[in-house]
Design an enzyme around this catalytic site. Structure first.
Site, PDB file in Angstrom:
ATOM      1  N   LYS A  54       5.396  35.323  37.987  1.00  0.00           N
ATOM      2  CA  LYS A  54       4.503  35.859  39.027  1.00  0.00           C
ATOM      3  C   LYS A  54       5.325  36.326  40.227  1.00  0.00           C
ATOM      4  O   LYS A  54       6.448  36.807  40.040  1.00  0.00           O
ATOM      5  CB  LYS A  54       3.440  34.818  39.408  1.00  0.00           C
ATOM      6  N   GLU A  96      -6.101  33.021  28.254  1.00  0.00           N
ATOM      7  CA  GLU A  96      -5.862  32.219  29.454  1.00  0.00           C
ATOM      8  C   GLU A  96      -7.173  31.980  30.187  1.00  0.00           C
ATOM      9  O   GLU A  96      -7.616  32.849  30.960  1.00  0.00           O
ATOM     10  CB  GLU A  96      -4.901  32.950  30.394  1.00  0.00           C
ATOM     11  N   GLU A 120      -5.087  37.553  37.206  1.00  0.00           N
ATOM     12  CA  GLU A 120      -4.854  37.788  38.641  1.00  0.00           C
ATOM     13  C   GLU A 120      -4.915  39.286  38.948  1.00  0.00           C
ATOM     14  O   GLU A 120      -5.356  39.681  40.025  1.00  0.00           O
ATOM     15  CB  GLU A 120      -3.505  37.176  39.058  1.00  0.00           C
ATOM     16  N   SER A 132      -1.872  26.263  32.808  1.00  0.00           N
ATOM     17  CA  SER A 132      -1.342  24.920  33.068  1.00  0.00           C
ATOM     18  C   SER A 132      -0.629  24.288  31.867  1.00  0.00           C
ATOM     19  O   SER A 132      -0.695  23.080  31.667  1.00  0.00           O
ATOM     20  CB  SER A 132      -2.440  23.992  33.601  1.00  0.00           C
ATOM     21  N   HIS A 170      -3.359  40.538  33.186  1.00  0.00           N
ATOM     22  CA  HIS A 170      -3.417  39.145  33.627  1.00  0.00           C
ATOM     23  C   HIS A 170      -4.656  38.960  34.509  1.00  0.00           C
ATOM     24  O   HIS A 170      -5.034  39.872  35.253  1.00  0.00           O
ATOM     25  CB  HIS A 170      -2.142  38.789  34.400  1.00  0.00           C
ATOM     26  N   ASN A 173       5.890  33.356  32.903  1.00  0.00           N
ATOM     27  CA  ASN A 173       5.381  34.352  33.845  1.00  0.00           C
ATOM     28  C   ASN A 173       5.714  33.852  35.239  1.00  0.00           C
ATOM     29  O   ASN A 173       5.056  32.947  35.741  1.00  0.00           O
ATOM     30  CB  ASN A 173       3.859  34.500  33.652  1.00  0.00           C
ATOM     31  N   GLY A 229      -2.990  27.702  36.972  1.00  0.00           N
ATOM     32  CA  GLY A 229      -2.484  27.194  38.240  1.00  0.00           C
ATOM     33  C   GLY A 229      -3.281  26.037  38.807  1.00  0.00           C
ATOM     34  O   GLY A 229      -3.097  25.658  39.957  1.00  0.00           O
TER      35      GLY A 229
HETATM   36  P1  PGA Z   1       0.020  28.479  34.975  1.00  0.00           P
HETATM   37  O1  PGA Z   1      -0.133  30.074  34.854  1.00  0.00           O
HETATM   38  O2  PGA Z   1       0.850  28.035  33.807  1.00  0.00           O
HETATM   39  O3  PGA Z   1       0.688  28.246  36.296  1.00  0.00           O
HETATM   40  O4  PGA Z   1      -1.363  27.910  34.922  1.00  0.00           O
HETATM   41  C1  PGA Z   1      -0.278  30.691  33.602  1.00  0.00           C
HETATM   42  C2  PGA Z   1      -0.430  32.177  33.785  1.00  0.00           C
HETATM   43  O5  PGA Z   1      -1.093  32.587  34.741  1.00  0.00           O
HETATM   44  O6  PGA Z   1       0.103  32.981  33.001  1.00  0.00           O
END
Ligand code: PGA
Length: 254
Positions: free
Chosen positions: A11, A169, A99, A215, A97, A9, A175
């Site tokens: 983003k 997640e 976010e 992560s 997601h 992803n 992140g």
């Molecule tokens: P990350 O993000 O691997 O940077 O923690 C995962 C995601 O948001 O899909």
């Protein structure tokens, strides 16, 4: 047997030149690791979809979008519909997601409609769920994740549900560099599968790929992927680095 999937992803990262360079690197590296059992997907920003789709045509890397509208077409300035994605032959789309839930206030009902749109247009939804830190601290994470799934997916027929990929997640792991332990991931994935089984039966639940996200990196992927109910990963930050993403794909094979 359910599919193993490693999805990146991106983003809102990379300019166009950087995006093309990353795909070129991935084609050189991931291609060598390609296996018939693991699907590799990169979910890229909308403006890059077509180019990445063309660059990866006939290769083992598949392309996904990061969102789609809950509407089919019309006066929704700035939105991108599932039929548009289908017309580009994009196979995957991330739905819900954290976010988007957090910054764009996407509701359960909206995510149910987005899932319907994806399925009606032959896109595989990668449906995200997961709890924020304060919910885990109150020990209400299982309740919330079950609620997220129930509210946005349980209206589906068994046939349609089987076309959905779920990504668990935990928001506190996204992140942050703070991964869920393999045990925490396995526990929640088992809860999700059990919840699916309670409505759709064990055979359907066992056929659904449940990815872990938060992560994931080259160092922790193998342990996470070794869990019985973890069928792959949704990878954010580490998917922006070709070597690391390739190593994560390799970890799936190990
Ligand atoms: P990350 O993000 O691997 O940077 O923690 C995962 C995601 O948001 O899909």
């Amino acid at each position: 047997m359910r599919k193993k999937i490693v999805a990146g992803n991106w983003k809102m990262n990379k300019n166009f030149e950087e995006a093309k360079a990353l795909v070129a690197e991935l084609l050189g590296m991931v291609e060598a690791e390609a296996s018939t059992t693991t699907e590799v997907v990169v979910c890229v920003p909308f403006p890059y979809l077509l180019t990445v789709q063309q660059l990866t045509a006939g290769k083992s890397i598949k392309v996904g979008a990061q969102n789609c509208s809950e509407h089919t077409s019309g006066a929704f300035t700035g939105e991108v519909s599932a039929p548009m994605l289908q017309s580009l032959h994009i196979p995957f789309v991330i739905i819900g997601h954290s976010e988007r839930r957090q910054y764009f206030a996407e509701s359960y009902a909206q995510l149910a409609k987005k899932t319907d749109q994806a399925l009606a247009n032959n896109l595989t939804p990668i449906f995200c769920c997961g709890e924020p830190l304060e919910v885990r601290e109150k020990n209400e994470h299982e309740k919330l994740v079950k609620e997220q799934i129930e509210a946005s997916l349980f209206h589906l027929s068994a046939t349609d549900l089987q076309k959905v990929v779920i990504a668990y997640e935990p928001v506190w792991a996204i992140g942050t560099g703070k991964t869920a332990s393999a045990q925490q991931a396995q526990d929640m994935h088992a809860v999700i599968r059990q919840h699916l089984a309670s409505k759709y039966g064990a055979a359907v639940a066992n056929s659904i790929s449940i990815l872990y996200g938060g992560s994931v990196n080259a160092g922790n992927a193998a342990e996470l992927f070794a869990c019985t109910d973890v069928d792959g990963g949704l990878v954010g930050g580490a998917s922006l680095k070709s070597r690391e993403f390739t190593d994560i794909v390799k970890a799936m094979k190990a």
